[in-house]
Write a protein that holds these residues in place. Structure first.
Motif, short mmCIF file in Angstrom:
data_model
loop_
_atom_site.label_atom_id
_atom_site.label_comp_id
_atom_site.label_asym_id
_atom_site.label_seq_id
_atom_site.Cartn_x
_atom_site.Cartn_y
_atom_site.Cartn_z
N PHE A 89 -1.41 2.03 -2.84
CA PHE A 89 -1.09 2.32 -1.44
C PHE A 89 -0.09 1.30 -0.93
CE2 PHE A 89 -5.08 -0.03 -2.02
CZ PHE A 89 -4.77 -1.23 -1.43
N SER A 90 0.61 1.69 0.14
CA SER A 90 1.39 0.71 0.87
C SER A 90 0.49 0.11 1.93
CB SER A 90 2.62 1.35 1.49
OG SER A 90 3.56 1.64 0.48
N TYR A 91 0.89 -1.04 2.44
CA TYR A 91 -0.03 -1.76 3.33
C TYR A 91 0.77 -2.53 4.38
CZ TYR A 91 -3.73 -4.89 4.85
OH TYR A 91 -4.64 -5.56 5.62
N ALA A 92 0.34 -2.40 5.64
CA ALA A 92 0.88 -3.26 6.71
C ALA A 92 -0.29 -3.86 7.46
CB ALA A 92 1.75 -2.43 7.67
N GLY A 93 -0.18 -5.13 7.82
CA GLY A 93 -1.28 -5.75 8.55
C GLY A 93 -0.75 -6.78 9.53
N VAL A 94 -1.49 -6.92 10.63
CA VAL A 94 -1.12 -7.89 11.66
C VAL A 94 -2.00 -9.13 11.49
CG1 VAL A 94 -0.92 -8.32 14.15
CG2 VAL A 94 -0.55 -6.01 13.23
N SER A 95 -1.38 -10.29 11.50
CA SER A 95 -2.06 -11.57 11.49
C SER A 95 -3.12 -11.65 10.39
CB SER A 95 -2.62 -11.87 12.87
OG SER A 95 -2.85 -13.25 12.99
N LEU A 96 -4.42 -11.73 10.74
CA LEU A 96 -5.46 -11.77 9.70
C LEU A 96 -5.32 -10.55 8.78
CD1 LEU A 96 -8.01 -12.92 8.42
CD2 LEU A 96 -9.35 -11.91 10.27
N GLY A 97 -5.04 -9.41 9.36
CA GLY A 97 -4.83 -8.20 8.55
C GLY A 97 -3.62 -8.32 7.63
N GLY A 98 -2.60 -9.05 8.07
CA GLY A 98 -1.42 -9.29 7.23
C GLY A 98 -1.75 -10.22 6.08
N ALA A 99 -2.58 -11.24 6.37
CA ALA A 99 -2.99 -12.18 5.31
C ALA A 99 -3.80 -11.43 4.24
CB ALA A 99 -3.78 -13.33 5.91
N VAL A 100 -4.61 -10.47 4.68
CA VAL A 100 -5.36 -9.66 3.71
C VAL A 100 -4.37 -8.91 2.81
CG1 VAL A 100 -6.94 -7.69 3.45
CG2 VAL A 100 -7.41 -9.47 5.16
#
Ligand SMILES: O=C(O)CCC(=O)CC(=O)O
Length: 389
Positions: A89-100
């Protein structure tokens, strides 16, 4: 709202089930609502799956406990992806979600196709303030953190009441466990290993994860792109949804397999492709077209295997069939794809077992010559005979 088993992160899926999957991760104290103004548009071209942190939105608080790490959250995201049969999958995350997302790209590169890291960091600074915040929330709940949240999340004058309400509805123990994960997060050593094409997005006025953190990520990941958004603070998808949407839409746009020429140039080099094109005749043109569309436009373009892996397979097949001109060309390609002479030698040694010692013997001679040429003072001419691919 999707009904999710309590052992899994709560998620919300939208877009055609057959479209390329894109997971969207939230920041601390927020929910899937953080993506409300971005996800619907992305779901025109993707199967978008937004997920909630433990104890946030619809996810059960007991999914993590005190002393949790980024890896614990990453494993939960993988379990969610597995439950949805999303192998890659592709993945985008903000802040803590980005670190994941960074953790996933470093530790499970086979799962992550493309990555976007939004208003995030590979290292969220001194662990002290995160531990203090965890202790405060464990002792008093989220009231005081919520009072000051707008100042950390948005530029002056902007607010998003729905997100502030979500923060107050978050489970304090799970929020504190997420602070533990932020305190101990240091993904900097792994950045150079990320192979997924990566976009880093920073809010120019973000006090929590300032643009310098984004630059550190972009500088560390080979080939990463960086976009800084003016008039955006920490929760850029809420404050500048149109800009975030456009950046993500362009980054995750399903790739045109097209003619394959671009990939062919990347793997074999411009000099080779220019020569092959110049040599093309009316008689060989259909074969050139076939090779470009199928070998390069379909197979080498398929992200399921990395280019290094494809080089290893190709070298082995060429040794097995004794195609020595092509082998020379693909030893050059293997180096371009990041294989070291030692790794190429190890692959050829293995062909001694499966293709036979004489085949490996000839292959070693070809590879040694090519590697010596590449190592030489002047780059040797690309001696690839009459091979059309
Ligand atoms: O809510 C804040 O104070 C910002 C928290 C932070 O930087 C981590 C995150 O948003 O995931």
């Amino acid at each position: 709202m999707t009904t999710t088993p309590a052992r899994l992160l709560h998620h919300r899926a939208e877009g055609p089930a057959s479209a390329p999957p894109l997971l969207l991760g939230p920041s601390l104290g927020t929910s899937t609502a953080l993506w409300d103004q971005v996800a619907p548009e992305l779901s025109a071209a993707h199967r978008v799956v937004r997920w909630d942190l433990p104890g946030h939105g619809g996810s059960a608080p007991g999914l993590i406990g005190p002393g949790a790490g980024i890896a614990d959250l990453g494993v939960l995201v993988l379990a969610l992806a597995d439950s949805l049969s999303l192998e890659r999958f592709s993945y985008a995350g903000v802040s803590l979600g980005g670190a994941v997302g960074l953790w996933l790209a470093v530790h499970h590169p086979e799962r992550v196709d493309r990555l976007a890291v939004v208003c995030s960091s590979a290292h969220f600074g001194d662990p002290g303030p995160w531990r203090e915040r965890a202790a405060l929330v464990r002792a008093e709940g989220l009231g005081r953190v919520a009072e000051s949240a707008a100042g950390r999340w948005f530029t002056p004058g902007f607010t998003e009441p729905r997100l502030l309400d979500d923060l107050l509805g978050t489970d304090p123990s799970a929020y504190a466990a997420c602070c533990d994960a932020l305190a101990d997060c240091d993904l900097r050593p792994g950045l150079s290993e990320v192979r997924a094409p990566t976009l880093v997005v920073a809010g120019r006025e973000d006090p929590a994860t300032p643009p310098a953190h984004a630059r550190e990520i972009a500088d560390g990941i080979p080939g990463a792109a960086l976009t800084e958004l003016p008039r955006a603070s920490h929760l850029a998808p809420a404050e500048r949804p149109e800009a975030v949407r456009e950046a993500l839409r362009a980054h995750f746009a399903p790739r045109e397999r097209g003619s394959g020429t671009a990939v062919r140039r990347e793997v074999l080099g411009d000099a080779h492709v220019n020569r092959a094109q110049a040599r093309t005749t009316e008689f060989t043109a259909p074969f050139q077209d076939f090779i470009s569309r199928y070998a390069w436009g379909e197979i080498w373009t398929d992200p399921t295997l990395s280019r290094r892996e494809r080089s290893l397979i190709t070298l082995t097949a060429l040794v097995a069939h004794g195609h020595h001109d092509e082998l020379a060309m693909h030893v050059r390609a293997a180096v371009r794809n990041g294989l070291s002479p030692r790794e190429i030698g190890a692959a050829l040694l293995q062909t001694g077992v499966y293709c036979g010692v004489p085949a490996a013997n000839s292959a070693f001679a070809v590879a040694e010559r090519v590697l010596a040429e590449l190592d030489g003072p002047a780059q040797a001419p690309d001696r690839d005979g009459v091979q059309p691919d």
